[in-house]
Design a protein around this motif. Structure first.
Motif, PDB file in Angstrom:
ATOM      1  N   ILE A 176      25.039 -52.613 -16.292  1.00  0.00           N
ATOM      2  CA  ILE A 176      23.952 -53.122 -17.117  1.00  0.00           C
ATOM      3  C   ILE A 176      22.662 -53.073 -16.313  1.00  0.00           C
ATOM      4  O   ILE A 176      22.561 -53.676 -15.238  1.00  0.00           O
ATOM      5  CB  ILE A 176      24.243 -54.570 -17.565  1.00  0.00           C
ATOM      6  N   GLN A 177      21.681 -52.329 -16.831  1.00  0.00           N
ATOM      7  CA  GLN A 177      20.360 -52.267 -16.212  1.00  0.00           C
ATOM      8  C   GLN A 177      19.427 -53.106 -17.078  1.00  0.00           C
ATOM      9  O   GLN A 177      19.112 -52.732 -18.214  1.00  0.00           O
ATOM     10  CB  GLN A 177      19.883 -50.823 -16.121  1.00  0.00           C
ATOM     11  N   ALA A 178      19.016 -54.254 -16.533  1.00  0.00           N
ATOM     12  CA  ALA A 178      18.208 -55.195 -17.316  1.00  0.00           C
ATOM     13  C   ALA A 178      17.270 -55.965 -16.401  1.00  0.00           C
ATOM     14  O   ALA A 178      17.680 -56.393 -15.305  1.00  0.00           O
ATOM     15  CB  ALA A 178      19.105 -56.167 -18.079  1.00  0.00           C
ATOM     16  N   ASN A 179      16.048 -56.135 -16.834  1.00  0.00           N
ATOM     17  CA  ASN A 179      15.053 -56.936 -16.099  1.00  0.00           C
ATOM     18  C   ASN A 179      14.960 -56.536 -14.627  1.00  0.00           C
ATOM     19  O   ASN A 179      14.848 -57.371 -13.739  1.00  0.00           O
ATOM     20  CB  ASN A 179      15.376 -58.424 -16.243  1.00  0.00           C
ATOM     21  N   GLY A 180      15.047 -55.215 -14.395  1.00  0.00           N
ATOM     22  CA  GLY A 180      14.894 -54.690 -13.044  1.00  0.00           C
ATOM     23  C   GLY A 180      16.111 -54.804 -12.160  1.00  0.00           C
ATOM     24  O   GLY A 180      16.027 -54.518 -10.955  1.00  0.00           O
ATOM     25  N   LYS A 181      17.271 -55.191 -12.716  1.00  0.00           N
ATOM     26  CA  LYS A 181      18.495 -55.359 -11.935  1.00  0.00           C
ATOM     27  C   LYS A 181      19.592 -54.413 -12.419  1.00  0.00           C
ATOM     28  O   LYS A 181      19.667 -54.079 -13.605  1.00  0.00           O
ATOM     29  CB  LYS A 181      19.000 -56.804 -12.014  1.00  0.00           C
TER      30      LYS A 181
END
Length: 270
Positions: free
Chosen positions: A26-31
């Motif tokens: 999961i790529q989310a909010n820069g993570k």
């Protein structure tokens, strides 16, 4: 948010491996978040085949302690800097009853857990582990859901139906709504959505992603689940692993373009 499925029961791309298990990047909010890890080294093979460098993973989240969600951790050669987030009861004694009445242990590898416990960060209630990224803690039961009559738990020498004290989901907040990511939904996907609303309010849910554990469910239960998800106006239903072929066909008919079946190598962008 971008989700790439690394492990699932189904695959239709050359060079990738399917197994009974689940894992997603999961790529989310820069993570870059690894959510579950499958059961074997399939995750390593698929990461390599898809050109994904595991060294770019910021942290790992475990939905619950079953072997088909945690077993792949032993193959990842984890850095001492990579934190693993899980419920504090991740090492619960999960069992499956055999036809002869005896039990097989199907929980997290005890040797791996013992040797790597220092990498774990435990919670038992709602926890914001990074900006806009939340672990749910234990899942409330608002209606009855018996995901599998073969699953038991041992606690202080007593055997009972597994109530999955360690199961939780990931909730990701973005500007246009929330995404709920679950591993197996042993608590029931209806209970998970209701639990989300009880903890985060009546927010927009743009997607529910993961296994729904409906492979043993009949038409009545499938209809109940699809009616509930439809009535809650969830934009995308993205499911696979333990959801089962009958449920996948049912959801495909009901939700049409709003439904996406999971398979290894699939990438979806919310």
């Amino acid at each position: 948010m971008i989700v790439t499925f690394l492990v699932d029961n189904y695959v239709d791309k050359a060079g990738l491996v399917a197994e009974h298990g689940f894992s997603a990047l999961i790529q989310a909010n820069g993570k870059n978040i690894l959510f579950d890890a499958g059961q074997t080294g399939a995750i390593v093979s698929n990461l390599k085949a898809m050109g994904i460098d595991p060294r770019n993973i910021d942290f790992i989240v475990l939905s619950h302690g079953h072997y088909d969600h945690t077993g792949g951790l032993s193959y990842l050669n984890l850095s001492e800097k990579v934190k693993i987030y899980s419920h504090k009861k991740i090492d619960s004694r999960h069992l499956r009853v055999r036809p002869d009445g005896d039990y097989d242990y199907i929980g997290i590898d005890e040797t791996f857990f013992s040797n790597n416990k220092h990498l774990f960060s435990f919670n038992d209630s709602v926890s914001e582990i990074d900006r806009g990224i939340f672990l749910s803690g234990g899942i409330g039961r608002f209606e009855e859901f018996d995901s599998d009559k073969n699953l038991f738990i041992e606690d202080t020498g007593l055997f009972s139906k597994d109530y999955f004290p360690d199961e939780q989901y990931l909730a990701v907040r973005e500007e246009n709504g929330w995404s709920i990511i679950t591993g197996c939904s042993h608590a029931g996907i209806v209970n998970i959505v209701k639990d989300f609303k009880s903890k985060f309010g009546d927010e927009i849910i743009k997607s529910v992603i993961g296994g729904f554990h409906l492979f043993r469910s009949g038409e009545k239960e499938l209809q109940h689940v699809s009616d509930f998800l439809m009535n809650n106006d969830i934009k995308y239903i993205i499911t696979g692993h333990c959801t089962g072929i009958n449920a996948i066909c049912h959801f495909s008919t009901i939700f049409q373009k709003r439904f996406i079946p999971i398979k290894v190598g699939l990438t979806v962008e919310m």
